[in-house]
Design an enzyme around this catalytic site. Structure first.
Site, short mmCIF file in Angstrom:
data_model
loop_
_atom_site.label_atom_id
_atom_site.label_comp_id
_atom_site.label_asym_id
_atom_site.label_seq_id
_atom_site.Cartn_x
_atom_site.Cartn_y
_atom_site.Cartn_z
N GLU A 145 -4.70 2.53 -4.30
CA GLU A 145 -3.07 2.32 -4.16
C GLU A 145 -2.83 1.30 -3.79
O GLU A 145 -1.32 1.14 -3.19
CB GLU A 145 -3.12 3.41 -3.22
CG GLU A 145 -3.31 3.28 -1.86
CD GLU A 145 -4.59 3.65 -1.54
OE1 GLU A 145 -4.93 4.07 -0.30
OE2 GLU A 145 -5.34 3.98 -2.41
N ASP A 202 0.90 -1.13 0.20
CA ASP A 202 0.03 0.01 0.11
C ASP A 202 0.89 1.22 -0.21
O ASP A 202 1.80 1.20 0.74
CB ASP A 202 -0.89 0.03 1.18
CG ASP A 202 -1.74 1.11 1.22
OD1 ASP A 202 -2.72 1.05 0.56
OD2 ASP A 202 -1.56 2.20 2.13
#
Length: 524
Positions: free
Chosen positions: A429, A385
């Site tokens: 993301e 992430d």
């Protein structure tokens, strides 16, 4: 029985449909095979056509030879039969001439005794008894030229010198008894009571007899048919050229083969007119004659050539169309395959980063999970992430955010290089990496390389400002067992990612899963 037959038909139809479907699928997967297959089929069709035409050509030549053999047999049979009749007449003449008392008989009685009805045949030029000096003693007709001497003729000399000659065929000569007409002499020797030479019995055969026999034979405009003596002397020929009668063919290549065999057939070019002919010949039994029929090869093959041109043009046209259609189909299938492949790539690829998408990740993770469970080898998953990405987007804009995601994706893809590994964008993301046959230590090492590579990354904004980007990574490893689920491993990696983010970000947290328990080892 009817039900069994119906069932068998249904099974056969199913097999045919299955086979057709298999061929269609194979062509779809290998589009150029359709073009090559069409080309091979067209070539095979052309080959079969050529083979058929070649066989047709051979059949045409064989038919011409058979026809020529039949014609030669007809000519030979006619010559043999007439020569046999003429020979009987000659024998009768010889026997009558040997009777001593015949000389005292009246001339009319002697003529009736020596000459039978055969001597009046249409093409018989005359029947004569020639004395030992070459003078004509008696003739079938009343006309006898006492001044004519025939002692220099080849037939007279042959019988005079050799009593065992038997039936003799002379060479063509211009008759001194019939105004120089071209004639062939059939003769036999006459002996007196003591066996001494007493003269010759002669039947003069007009050369027109042989020519008339050939005029009934049709060998085409370029063909030829002829009768020749065994020494090469030409007696008759069609087409007829008067100057050729009596000439010698002994040195011609076309005659040499005839002189060596009793019968046969061969193809040769004529040295006279250059026409290529099929020469079929046979010796006439009981005579020194050879009958030959020689149709021209071009005329024999003319109908075959006509059919061949039509068949060849049709085969060439249909073959070209078939090949063209086959390759058009091949190119259409190829384009379709490429379009399908492009659609599959689009369906399997994240448009922003170029990595595999969530659908591919789920499929490959399940596949690798089952493979690892069968082999008993470890399977690792990384959950990645981008740190503070929402704040990054709010501060620098979505365009800069997209650039940052693309740069992170490149870092991950550059670090994970094995063909069996899977790198995918999980969403937003977040990224995921599947590492088959990789233990916890190896997975942690890969994760650390990714983290460092991203940490050294700087995204350049439009005003030239460098922006640092970091990632947090959760790592989970297990050896799959029965009753467990691949997505449990992914969830475990997600929990480790949450632990890494909670622990301060820009770090890695790992867990090794064994026997349904989890041991965590977090590190900065």
């Amino acid at each position: 029985m009817a039900r069994q037959t119906l069932s068998l038909r249904r099974r056969l139809r199913k097999l045919l449909r299955a086979a057709g479907g298999g061929v269609t699928r194979y062509m779809g997967n290998h589009p150029l095979v359709a073009g090559m297959a069409g080309t091979v089929v067209a070539l095979a069709m052309a080959g079969l056509t050529l083979l058929t035409l070649a066989m047709g050509r051979a059949d045409a030549l064989d038919h011409a030879r058979q026809t020529s053999q039949n014609l030669v047999a007809i000519i030979s049979s006619d010559l043999e039969r007439n020569v046999e009749i003429y020979d009987l007449s000659l024998r009768s003449m010889v026997d009558g001439a040997r009777v001593a008392a015949a000389s005292t008989l009246p001339i009319g009685v002697r003529r009736a005794m020596l000459f039978d009805r055969a001597t009046t045949a249409a093409y018989l030029g005359g029947a004569y008894v020639i004395g030992p000096t070459g003078a004509v003693i008696l003739s079938q007709s009343d006309e006898i030229d006492a001044g004519v001497r025939l002692a220099d003729r080849d037939y007279f000399l042959a019988h005079q010198r050799n009593p065992d000659v038997g039936l003799f065929f002379s060479h063509p000569f211009h008759s001194r008894l019939r105004d120089g007409q071209l004639t062939i002499g059939l003769t036999r020797r006459i002996d007196d009571a003591s066996g001494a030479f007493a003269g010759v019995a002669l039947l003069a055969i007009r050369i027109e007899y042989f020519q008339h026999l050939l005029d009934r034979i049709d060998t085409g405009e370029l063909g030829s048919v002829f009768i020749v003596m065994q020494d090469g002397t030409l007696l008759a020929r069609k087409p007829f050229f008067p100057r050729d009668i009596g000439s010698s063919m002994a040195k011609l290549p076309t005659f040499v083969t005839m002189a060596e065999r009793n019968a046969g057939s061969y193809v040769a070019d004529s040295t006279i007119d250059g026409v290529r002919r099929i020469y079929t010949f046979a010796r006439v039994p009981g005579t020194p004659l050879i009958a030959a029929v020689a149709p021209a090869v071009d005329e024999v093959l003319a109908p075959w050539w006509h059919r061949s041109r039509i068949a060849g043009a049709a085969t060439l046209t249909l073959g070209a169309v078939f090949v063209m259609v086959s390759w058009l189909l091949a190119f259409a299938l190829r384009d379709k395959q490429r379009a399908q492949a492009a659609l599959l790539r689009l369906a399997a690829t994240d448009p922003l980063t170029g990595l595999s998408n969530r659908r591919v990740l789920d499929s490959r993770l399940d596949e690798e999970w089952r493979r690892a469970r069968r082999s008993g080898r470890p399977l690792s998953v990384l959950f990645i992430d981008v740190d503070h990405f929402k704040q990054f987007n709010d501060t620098y804009g979505h365009a800069c955010g997209d650039e940052a995601l693309s740069a992170v994706a490149e870092c991950i893809a550059a670090t994970v290089r094995r063909s069996i590994d899977v790198v995918a964008r999980y969403g937003g993301e977040e990224f995921a990496v599947v590492l088959p046959e990789t233990a916890a230590e190896g997975a942690h090492s890969v994760a650390e390389k990714i983290r460092r590579k991203v940490q050294g990354l700087h995204v350049v904004q439009s005003d030239g400002e460098n922006i640092a980007v970091t990632v947090s990574i959760g790592c989970a490893t297990c050896v799959p067992a029965e009753g467990e689920n691949a997505f449990d491993l992914l969830a475990a990696a997600d929990r480790q990612l949450y632990a890494a983010k909670t622990g301060g970000r820009n770090r890695i947290c790992s867990a090794q899963w064994t026997a349904r328990s989890m041991a965590q080892d977090s590190s900065a």
